[in-house]
Design an enzyme around this catalytic site. Sequence first.
Site, PDB file in Angstrom:
ATOM      1  N   GLY A 157     -23.720   1.069 -46.744  1.00 35.38           N
ATOM      2  CA  GLY A 157     -24.287  -0.273 -46.813  1.00 35.38           C
ATOM      3  C   GLY A 157     -25.602  -0.324 -46.068  1.00 35.38           C
ATOM      4  O   GLY A 157     -26.231   0.701 -45.798  1.00 35.38           O
ATOM      5  N   CYS A 158     -26.019  -1.510 -45.733  1.00 33.78           N
ATOM      6  CA  CYS A 158     -27.271  -1.688 -45.006  1.00 33.78           C
ATOM      7  C   CYS A 158     -27.196  -0.981 -43.656  1.00 33.78           C
ATOM      8  O   CYS A 158     -26.228  -1.147 -42.908  1.00 33.78           O
ATOM      9  CB  CYS A 158     -27.524  -3.169 -44.800  1.00 33.78           C
ATOM     10  N   PHE A 159     -28.214  -0.211 -43.349  1.00 36.26           N
ATOM     11  CA  PHE A 159     -28.175   0.567 -42.101  1.00 36.26           C
ATOM     12  C   PHE A 159     -28.218  -0.289 -40.849  1.00 36.26           C
ATOM     13  O   PHE A 159     -27.851   0.159 -39.780  1.00 36.26           O
ATOM     14  CB  PHE A 159     -29.228   1.662 -42.050  1.00 36.26           C
ATOM     15  N   TRP A 160     -28.616  -1.538 -40.966  1.00 34.37           N
ATOM     16  CA  TRP A 160     -28.660  -2.404 -39.789  1.00 34.37           C
ATOM     17  C   TRP A 160     -27.275  -2.542 -39.165  1.00 34.37           C
ATOM     18  O   TRP A 160     -27.103  -2.390 -37.956  1.00 34.37           O
ATOM     19  CB  TRP A 160     -29.159  -3.801 -40.135  1.00 34.37           C
TER      20      TRP A 160
END
Length: 161
Positions: free
Chosen positions: A11-14
């Site tokens: 998913g989003c690396f954040w």
Amino acid sequence: MKTEKAIFACGCFWGVQHQMERATGVIRTTAGYIGGHKENPTYPEVKAHTTGHAEAVLVEYDAEQTTYTDLCKLFFEIHDPAQTDGQGPDIGPQYRSEIFYLNDEQKQEAEKVIQILRDKGYEVNTQLTPATTFWPAEEYHQHYYDKTGGEPYCHIRVKKF
């Protein structure tokens, strides 16, 4: 201290970075891109699906405080490994579930964890791929939630282990 590295995409690396950097034994995390064909990709290129890269997190950890297996377990607890080409609200191949292993030992450990999940009845579509060049993301992506005070959508939803 015995420093090791691991690379995870889910998913989003954040959010992945936010969760991983809080794990026991983790020294440093870096958001970035891996698994594509373009050198030094940019966020707009990855988002446009022109590079083949996944958003991922490079995790540097103290192997005397935690294990690769423990990090793999955390990886599987913060996302849905049954979902393909995305996670939650983030849809696209750059958000795929993938472990980029750095050696045969990491591959074998990841395979064991996947088998444990499958034996418990979980669907796992996570890819296991030899690591290629990891490209750090732009600075504004690093430690995003620490900078903004927001909360990621990826969190431990169900204890699987």
